[in-house]
Design an enzyme around this catalytic site. Structure first.
Site, PDB file in Angstrom:
ATOM      1  N   LYS B  75      22.679  51.326 -19.792  1.00 24.45           N
ATOM      2  CA  LYS B  75      23.208  52.593 -20.298  1.00 24.45           C
ATOM      3  C   LYS B  75      22.329  53.051 -21.459  1.00 24.45           C
ATOM      4  O   LYS B  75      21.919  52.226 -22.293  1.00 24.45           O
ATOM      5  CB  LYS B  75      24.657  52.373 -20.765  1.00 24.45           C
ATOM      6  CG  LYS B  75      25.380  53.649 -21.205  1.00 24.45           C
ATOM      7  CD  LYS B  75      26.855  53.361 -21.511  1.00 24.45           C
ATOM      8  CE  LYS B  75      27.613  54.621 -21.907  1.00 24.45           C
ATOM      9  NZ  LYS B  75      29.036  54.334 -22.201  1.00 24.45           N
ATOM     10  N   SER B 150      32.460  57.298 -19.927  1.00 21.02           N
ATOM     11  CA  SER B 150      31.134  57.798 -20.227  1.00 21.02           C
ATOM     12  C   SER B 150      30.017  57.054 -19.526  1.00 21.02           C
ATOM     13  O   SER B 150      28.916  57.585 -19.416  1.00 21.02           O
ATOM     14  CB  SER B 150      30.884  57.755 -21.738  1.00 21.02           C
ATOM     15  OG  SER B 150      30.874  56.406 -22.203  1.00 21.02           O
ATOM     16  N   SER B 174      35.466  53.684 -20.871  1.00 19.14           N
ATOM     17  CA  SER B 174      34.158  54.140 -20.388  1.00 19.14           C
ATOM     18  C   SER B 174      33.434  53.195 -19.449  1.00 19.14           C
ATOM     19  O   SER B 174      32.424  53.573 -18.855  1.00 19.14           O
ATOM     20  CB  SER B 174      33.240  54.474 -21.565  1.00 19.14           C
ATOM     21  OG  SER B 174      33.613  55.703 -22.130  1.00 19.14           O
TER      22      SER B 174
END
Lengths: 478, 482
Positions: B75, B150, B174
């Site tokens: 990420k 997210s 997330s």
């Protein structure tokens, strides 16, 4: 005509003498090239996290114990949020609601030698910001973040002081204490010890405090006294002229000896304090506190009392010798080498040594004449090897690095003349050369004796034992 | 080829394929599908092949660490030394991190290969991956739908087979919510289990890193690498990391699983309720005892979260000021202009919204009513869980109230968007570990099931999830990629 009373409280920022910063491993050394001592944590880079330097907690506890304060078993770091280019994270990590050191107090010697107790509200740990350099670049401001993250102990007093002199006495006392505790180097020029003063005035007898102003940018005790006195007068003049004091921060300008408004408190930021989620609360238990208490050195007040009670020094000398840790160390080292010469050691330290240090702008701990050398010198006076006058010459030579007392006495042939026949010869020569003065003395003019002593000492290059010269001269002149 | 890390390891060790081959294979898929999915912000192809080559040499020498030669995506919230680390923000579009996050160091230590940096909601703020400076990410099960957020880029990439696994972070759901919406497995460990050092902070007291993969078994391997005490993170917990793989296959006969009645009430899609009910039956067959429990204060989670997280982020994001790194506006007239325009132009709308909420909640006069109150309620939410764990070993509920929704459907309604995290957010407030595993489908879209464990019981969670995955094949379903 109103009589005015001034009310003063001080905030002292003492930079803690750690080798690395409060929340990072970067060095705290002063005076490096800009931005060479700021790591990613100090620069507030994305993703970095603070880690508390355990040393600063110990230092804060040391201070707390020394002022008899309550040490908080649970203290919390909070974020003080505001934007400024020299504040990399956009917040300063400080302590707010739960500081590590609670209320304590300190006794100062106020005017006319009276003792006065000054309350200390709290002392908390925080990180310093960097520096904005406004003068180095045209139309631009440079940022030096070497200082960002330097550990500070902010010591906040009660508004217990009533004059600039008291404020200075308090500030000096804190200064002496932090140096004794070896938690701060006390260097005011480099900013390791800074004082902000909160000053207000009120008519004598009035209970409520007047509106205060905060004075900043004071980097010496002399300026502290001048800035406060100047501000007291400014406030009195203002009120008497029908004006009103406004709550504001004022900067002291030492070159003009005046204070000027920096910002009013109304424009101040809402700092939005909240506990820093990146740091755990600081837990301190009784055992930690006791261990630190046991490790504390003898503090200035205890030392002064011991000098008074055990060493029987005068109040004045005891205060002078104990207030500066390095002076006390010097004194005690010299004393341990020559315990029987206590009074002479005190007199020399406060006299010739202090004068030489001042003249040459040297700190006592850096004195080229070490405590051992001074003690040896005084021993040579005591055993009549040299006179007090010659000793000053030897002292100067030692200061210049010519070696030990004995080497200098030897090399310069300064050994005192105590041989009676040699002194007799000198006396005879002087009497023979000055018949007029001999007549005068015999006619009752006692003063002339001094002339003869002087002449004889001069002939001996100061080496004749003055006591012997005096008594033998009287016999000869009869 | 396979997307199972366990099988990739076996294949590499047996010489069935090389790391270079498998890495190249994933890079090919990324190049093929990323233009449609948009799940990568940065593709580190050269570095990946270099690392893969080095891994192959290690393997040839017989030096095989837990992830040697296994390609992984990260990420874009984790700082990666020498690689752009954007947090999907214009603010950091030009930011090359000068150091590795602890998690990245751990992956390097264990020999993993980095494929690239995945898309996400800007600064991890969002539940749909529509708040990215680099554009929204598509859900590989239906390109018109969101992958969740997210960690939407990570979830989409893994679901689509562009990476066998990816790292994520979870502040309010997330990792779990996008794992659910994309039909994969994800775990958010106990707060303090994975170091936050180098993970760009959103809500510091809530953020926790974790892996997204196809199975609990793979998650166990990845978490093994990610977890551990880190002296650079003061909130990291100094507790030894158990071997997460060793107890995976243990029998779960007699385990007490609680169903919080509040999580099966109003607002839950009927199809999802049915999928979860079937999964509960499966757990019964595996020997679990199902217990009805109550978490009365969890209804406060959304309001509490939307005070705490914005408050922390309003302060965490103050460092993005245009002074030292990141975006700086053109020709600032003075300092205030520099701040206002750099931040106004550099941050997206949702980030600005949350900074404003947080700044307000911390302001003088409002602090007690908002921030302090939220902290008190946060304690109540935690106590609910503590009480529940006196009665049960684990808690089971849906991960999300709905399946993946359409792109743009909720962008004008922040509250409806915030409600997507209604089942996940309370764990972050309590600091508890949780997992999402695939449990079935509704209208052709994956449904996630959430398992919540007690503090530091990641092993137990992985064990229960693995048993379920041995008995079912929902986690083996993958979308058809054209």
């Amino acid at each position: 005509m109103t009589d005015w009373e001034s009310v003063i409280g001080l905030e002292v920022h003492a930079q803690l003498a750690t080798s690395s910063k409060i929340f990072s491993g970067a060095s705290t050394a002063y005076g490096s090239e800009p931005n060479t001592q700021a790591c990613t944590v100090d620069l507030g880079f994305p993703g970095v996290l603070p880690v508390l330097n355990a040393e600063v907690v110990k230092m804060a506890i040391k201070f707390g114990v020394a002022i008899g304060a309550k040490i908080c078993s649970h203290s919390v770091f909070e974020r003080k949020n505001y934007f400024y280019p020299d504040l990399p994270k956009g917040y300063q990590i400080s302590q707010f609601e739960l500081p590590i050191v609670g209320t304590g107090s300190l006794e100062i010697t106020a005017e006319e030698g009276a003792k006065k107790t000054i309350g200390i509200t709290r002392a908390h740990l925080e990180e310093d910001a960097g520096k904005s350099l406004h003068d180095e670049f045209v139309d631009q401001t440079g940022i030096d973040l070497n200082r960002a993250g330097t550990p500070l102990l902010e010591i906040v007093s009660e508004p217990d002081m009533r004059s600039a002199k008291e404020a200075v006495a308090y500030a000096r006392k804190i200064h002496s204490l932090v140096r004794y505790l070896e938690i701060c180097d006390g260097n005011m020029q480099e900013g390791s010890f800074r004082c902000d003063a909160n000053v207000s005035v009120r008519p004598v007898g009035q209970k409520e405090l007047g509106t205060r102003t905060e004075l900043k940018n004071i980097n010496s005790f002399r300026f502290l006294e001048r800035a406060i006195n100047h501000e007291i007068q400014r406030q009195i003049d203002l009120i008497e002229g029908g004006g009103k004091v406004v709550l504001e921060t004022r900067l002291y300008d030492s070159s003009k000896d005046e204070t000027r408004s920096m910002r009013s408190k109304e424009e101040a930021n809402d700092y939005r304090y909240f506990p820093d989620p990146d740091l755990l609360p600081v837990a301190v238990d009784e055992a930690d506190i006791e261990a630190i208490r046991a490790s504390l050195p003898e503090l200035p007040d205890e030392k002064r009392r011991r000098y008074l009670d055990t060493l029987k020094l005068s109040e004045y000398n005891a205060e002078l010798l104990s207030s500066n840790r390095d002076t006390a160390v010097y004194f005690e080292q010299a004393l341990s080498r020559a315990p029987e010469l206590k009074d002479q050691i005190v007199n020399w330290i406060l006299g010739d040594l202090s004068a030489a240090l001042n003249r040459n702008e040297v700190e006592i701990q850096d004195s080229p004449v070490t405590p051992q050398m001074l003690a040896d010198l005084l021993q040579r006076i005591a055993d009549n090897t040299i006179s007090g006058k010659i000793a000053k010459e030897v002292f100067e030579a030692m200061w210049r690095g010519e070696g030990s007392t004995d080497r200098i006495i030897e090399a310069r042939g300064l050994k005192q003349i105590t041989d009676s026949s040699e002194i007799e010869g000198l006396i005879d020569d002087v009497i023979a050369a000055n018949p007029t003065q001999v007549e005068q003395f015999r006619a009752g003019k006692e003063k002339v004796l001094g002339f003869f002593v002087g002449q004889i000492m001069k002939q001996s290059k100061g080496k004749a034992n003055p006591g012997q010269v005096n008594s033998m001269l009287r016999d000869k002149l009869k | 080829m396979t997307d199972s890390i366990r099988e990739i390891r076996l294949g590499l060790a047996a010489g069935e394929f090389s790391s270079v081959e498998i890495t190249q294979d994933y890079l090919n898929k990324i190049n093929l599908h990323n233009p449609t999915l948009n799940c990568f912000i940065t593709i580190t192809d050269e570095l990946a092949l270099e690392q893969a080559k080095a891994a192959d040499e290690s393997i040839a020498r017989g030096e095989i660490k837990t992830l040697t030669g296994v390609p992984i995506a990260h990420k874009d919230i984790y700082c990666t030394d020498g690689i752009k680390t954007s947090c999907a923000s214009k603010m950091l579009d030009n930011f090359i991190a000068p150091y590795d996050a602890t998690v990245i160091e751990h992956f390097k230590r264990d020999g993993a290969v980095i494929l690239g940096k995945t898309n996400m909601d800007e600064f991890a703020m969002g539940s749909s991956n529509e708040n990215s400076y680099y554009g929204s990410v598509a859900n590989p099960w239906d390109l018109g739908r969101v992958p969740g957020g997210s960690s939407g880029g990570s979830a989409s990439a893994v679901a689509a087979g562009l990476a066998p696994a990816a790292t994520g972070t979870d502040t309010g759901g997330s990792i779990r919510q996008p794992a659910a919406l994309c039909g994969i497995t994800g775990i958010k460990p106990t707060y303090g289990r994975v170091s936050r050092y180098g993970m760009i902070a959103f809500g510091s007291s809530l953020d926790q890193g974790g892996p997204l993969a196809h199975s609990a078994e793979d998650c166990a391997l990845l978490l093994q690498t990610m977890a551990g005490f880190d002296p650079r993170d003061s909130t990291s917990i100094d507790q030894s990391v158990p071997d997460y793989s060793v107890d995976l296959a243990q029998d779960i006969e007699g385990i007490k699983i609680g169903l919080p009645r509040e999580y099966f009430a109003e607002g839950l899609d009927a199809d999802i309720a049915n999928v979860i009910a079937s999964a509960v039956d499966e757990f019964r067959r595996l020997g679990a005892e199902i217990v009805d429990i109550t978490l009365p204060n969890t209804k406060l989670s959304i309001p509490v979260y939307y005070v705490v997280a914005p408050a922390e982020c309003s302060s965490n994001l103050s460092r993005f000021d245009g002074v030292r790194f990141g975006y700086r506006c053109d020709n600032p007239t003075d300092l205030e202009d520099l701040y206002k325009r750099s931040r106004g132009e550099g941050f997206g709308d949702e980030v600005i919204r949350r900074i404003m909420i947080g700044t307000y909640a911390l302001s003088a006069g409002y602090y007690d009513a908002y921030y302090l109150k939220a902290q008190q309620l946060r304690r109540l939410i935690k106590e609910d869980y503590e009480k529940a764990f006196e009665r049960v070993d684990m808690i089971l509920c849906p991960t999300t109230p709905e399946v993946a929704f359409k792109q743009g459907e909720k962008t004008d309604d922040p509250v409806s968007m915030y409600l997507q995290d209604i089942y996940t957010i309370s764990l972050n407030l309590a600091g508890l570990p949780g997992m999402s595993i695939p449990a079935g489908f509704s209208q052709g879209l994956p449904v996630g099931l959430q398992l919540i464990g007690n503090y530091f019981e990641e092993s137990r969670l992985l064990n229960v999830a693995h048993r379920f995955q041995q008995a079912t094949d929902w986690h083996l379903q993958s979308p058809e990629m054209k």
